[in-house]
Design an enzyme around this catalytic site. Structure first.
Site, PDB file in Angstrom:
ATOM      1  N   GLU A 126       0.825  -1.210   0.000  1.00 48.21           N
ATOM      2  CA  GLU A 126       0.000   0.000   0.000  1.00 48.21           C
ATOM      3  C   GLU A 126       0.860   1.262   0.000  1.00 48.21           C
ATOM      4  O   GLU A 126       0.725   2.136   0.862  1.00 48.21           O
ATOM      5  CB  GLU A 126      -0.959  -0.011   1.198  1.00 48.21           C
ATOM      6  CG  GLU A 126      -1.944  -1.176   1.118  1.00 48.21           C
ATOM      7  CD  GLU A 126      -3.050  -1.140   2.159  1.00 48.21           C
ATOM      8  OE1 GLU A 126      -2.833  -0.545   3.223  1.00 48.21           O
ATOM      9  OE2 GLU A 126      -4.126  -1.702   1.915  1.00 48.21           O
ATOM     10  N   GLU A 184      -5.667  -8.263  -1.240  1.00 48.29           N
ATOM     11  CA  GLU A 184      -6.351  -8.098   0.052  1.00 48.29           C
ATOM     12  C   GLU A 184      -7.800  -7.756  -0.226  1.00 48.29           C
ATOM     13  O   GLU A 184      -8.090  -6.931  -1.095  1.00 48.29           O
ATOM     14  CB  GLU A 184      -5.750  -6.953   0.891  1.00 48.29           C
ATOM     15  CG  GLU A 184      -4.434  -7.262   1.520  1.00 48.29           C
ATOM     16  CD  GLU A 184      -3.955  -6.146   2.455  1.00 48.29           C
ATOM     17  OE1 GLU A 184      -4.787  -5.472   3.079  1.00 48.29           O
ATOM     18  OE2 GLU A 184      -2.730  -5.951   2.515  1.00 48.29           O
TER      19      GLU A 184
HETATM   20  C1  BG6 Z   1      -4.690  -2.942   4.595  1.00 55.60           C
HETATM   21  C2  BG6 Z   1      -3.311  -3.339   5.111  1.00 55.60           C
HETATM   22  O1  BG6 Z   1      -4.827  -1.560   4.632  1.00 55.60           O
HETATM   23  O2  BG6 Z   1      -5.782  -3.321   5.293  1.00 55.60           O
HETATM   24  C3  BG6 Z   1      -3.303  -4.417   6.159  1.00 55.60           C
HETATM   25  O3  BG6 Z   1      -2.427  -3.698   4.082  1.00 55.60           O
HETATM   26  C4  BG6 Z   1      -4.493  -4.231   7.070  1.00 55.60           C
HETATM   27  O4  BG6 Z   1      -2.075  -4.383   6.827  1.00 55.60           O
HETATM   28  C5  BG6 Z   1      -5.755  -4.364   6.236  1.00 55.60           C
HETATM   29  O5  BG6 Z   1      -4.512  -5.085   8.161  1.00 55.60           O
HETATM   30  C6  BG6 Z   1      -7.041  -4.313   7.025  1.00 55.60           C
HETATM   31  O6  BG6 Z   1      -7.054  -3.173   7.834  1.00 55.60           O
HETATM   32  P1  BG6 Z   1      -7.344  -3.264   9.377  1.00 55.60           P
HETATM   33  O7  BG6 Z   1      -7.125  -1.915   9.862  1.00 55.60           O
HETATM   34  O8  BG6 Z   1      -8.733  -3.737   9.501  1.00 55.60           O
HETATM   35  O9  BG6 Z   1      -6.359  -4.244   9.917  1.00 55.60           O
END
Ligand code: BG6
Length: 480
Positions: free
Chosen positions: A176, A378
């Site tokens: 990211e 993701e």
């Molecule tokens: C992304 C990141 O922004 O979202 C992860 O690459 C992160 O590291 C994921 O864990 C989900 O976000 P969160 O804040 O729910 O953990």
């Protein structure tokens, strides 16, 4: 009609700073994430300049992949994973980021991890830097504000490329990277927080420092890609963007322009550099209006041009709306930045607006712009999970979320998008990046670990485990 390719990389995604634990074992040094306290939806996590007694630092143990990697990878294999996204902790290889020689015990750990993947024919997808800059580099250089970090990063890349050249094919440079275009990026990815003790959200934003640091990451990323292409032609090098799709709140042309601006600076800016090899045309005006001056070395433009990536990857959780003159009452939270409520969408318990069709839209937009293979690395639903009376977490809400997103990915593939794979986030429960809590769970596998740091760390399959197993076995045909 086209559907998922036969070699589609189904799998799951994690990151060392939120999953691995073993923060000071076998020579590992502290990273920025190790200096972050726990928090919650309502009380933000803090970064501390030194360890505070009696305070919980959730990344220190996280959900302990360090001691559970064999069991976890076995479970991933049981689900049918073809691919496992993980990150290497920079501080396990170079504890301060500045050593001449790497830490052999750290290198040996990932040898074991990759061997375990190989045993099950799981392709590792390695993020080289996922929110885990060595804290020593923060103290010495104010993180990526300094150009010195480029060489430190390159040394690290040289060592891991050489060591794992026969075990890893797919690499992502910075997780990211576009968080650097947003104030939160200073803490999460740029490490420009020397001496700062306070909340991540309250960090005093300095756009000049942020964009200079981001420039150094661009150069570091391009140099790593170039090195890989020259010496390891078998490698495939990708970028990684947090894609936060922004819709105009109304059809007012002012809102339309606002949405376009947000899409440019939050979503396209970094990948335009990493895929097209140069700063985009709209950067000039943005820098001028925000009094940002990027200092560059004469060779930088050429490096950016020569270090373009082979494939594009991104995270996608939600979309939001933007307006030229937003009304406070319409505001809602979200991943990295907030936005305005979309009346057609529902939101998660953390206020992230669930928008599967937005994923199809986004995949089409990205592919139209760059025409290189893509991967969703993701996606997922952070939710409160509770065991049912039978002792199993019946996470049907997570299944619904993922099913709808996979359906839309399939539509995008039918539209003609070249999609290589899908690795939903937090395939096993891990620490939340934004809040530092355990209660926000994403996994197909439950880990007995809680917000107060207690728990046996035992692993247990959730209902979604069996569901995803069927999805993979049918190459995305059986989604029920
Ligand atoms: C992304 C990141 O922004 O979202 C992860 O690459 C992160 O590291 C994921 O864990 C989900 O976000 P969160 O804040 O729910 O953990």
């Amino acid at each position: 009609m086209k559907t998922f390719r036969s070699d589609f990389l189904w799998g799951g995604a994690t990151a060392a700073n939120q999953y691995e634990g073993g923060w000071d074992e076998d020579g590992k040094g502290p990273s920025v994430a190790d200096m972050c306290t726990n928090g919650s939806h309502t009380s933000p996590k803090r970064i501390t300049a030194s360890f505070e007694e009696g305070v919980l630092y959730p990344s220190r143990e996280a959900t302990d992949f360090y001691h559970h990697y064999e069991e976890d990878i076995r479970l991933f294999a049981e689900m049918g994973f073809k691919c496992f996204r993980l990150s290497i902790a920079w501080t396990r290889i170079f504890p301060t980021g500045m050593e001449e020689e790497p830490n052999e015990a750290g290198l040996a750990f990932y040898d074991k991890v990759f061997d375990q993947c190989k045993k099950y024919k799981i392709e590792p997808l390695v993020t080289i830097s996922h929110y885990e800059m060595p804290y020593a580099l923060v103290e010495k250089y104010n993180g990526w504000e300094s150009r010195e970090c480029i060489d430190c990063f390159l040394n690290y890349c040289k060592v891991i490329f050489d060591r794992y050249q026969n075990k890893v094919t797919y690499w992502l440079t910075f997780n990211e990277i576009n968080t650097g275009t947003m104030p939160m990026g200073s803490v999460l990815s740029l490490g420009t927080v020397k001496g700062y003790t306070g909340t991540m959200i309250g960090f005093p934003d300095k756009p000049q420092v942020r964009f200079q640091a981001l420039h150094h990451q661009f150069v570091a990323s391009a140099k790593a890609v170039k090195l890989a292409h020259e010496q390891y032609p078998q490698f495939l090098m990708g970028n990684m963007i947090a894609f936060i799709t922004s819709y105009p709140f109304t059809c007012n042309p002012d809102d339309m322009l606002e949405a376009q601006k947000k899409m440019q600076m939050n979503n396209w800016f970094c990948s335009d550099v990493q895929v097209r090899g140069a700063y985009p045309f709209y950067a000039e005006r943005y820098f001028e209006e925000n009094h940002i001056h990027i200092s560059m070395e004469p060779e930088d433009e050429q490096i950016l041009k020569e270090g373009t990536v082979d494939f594009y990857t991104f995270s996608y959780y939600m979309s939001n709306c933007v307006a030229k003159a937003p009304d406070e009452k319409d505001k809602i939270g979200g991943n990295l930045i907030g936005g305005l409520k979309n009346p057609y969408l529902k939101a998660s318990d953390w206020g992230w607006q669930i928008d599967p069709k937005g994923l199809r839209y986004t995949l089409n937009e990205i592919y139209d712009r760059y025409r290189i293979p893509m991967m969703v690395v993701e996606n997922g639903l952070g939710a409160y999970d509770k065991e049912g009376e039978d002792g199993i977490v019946h996470d049907t809400y997570r299944i619904d979320y993922l099913r709808e997103h996979i359906k839309q990915m399939k539509e995008a593939v039918a539209d003609g998008v070249d999609l290589m794979g899908y690795t939903p986030w937090g395939c096993i429960d891990l620490v939340s990046a934004s809040t530092g809590e355990m209660a926000k769970r994403y996994g197909f596998i439950f880990v007995d670990k809680y917000d107060d740091g207690t728990g046996t760390l035992a692993r247990k399959k959730k209902e979604s485990f069996g569901w995803y197993q069927k999805v993979i076995a049918s190459n995305g045909e059986d989604l029920e």
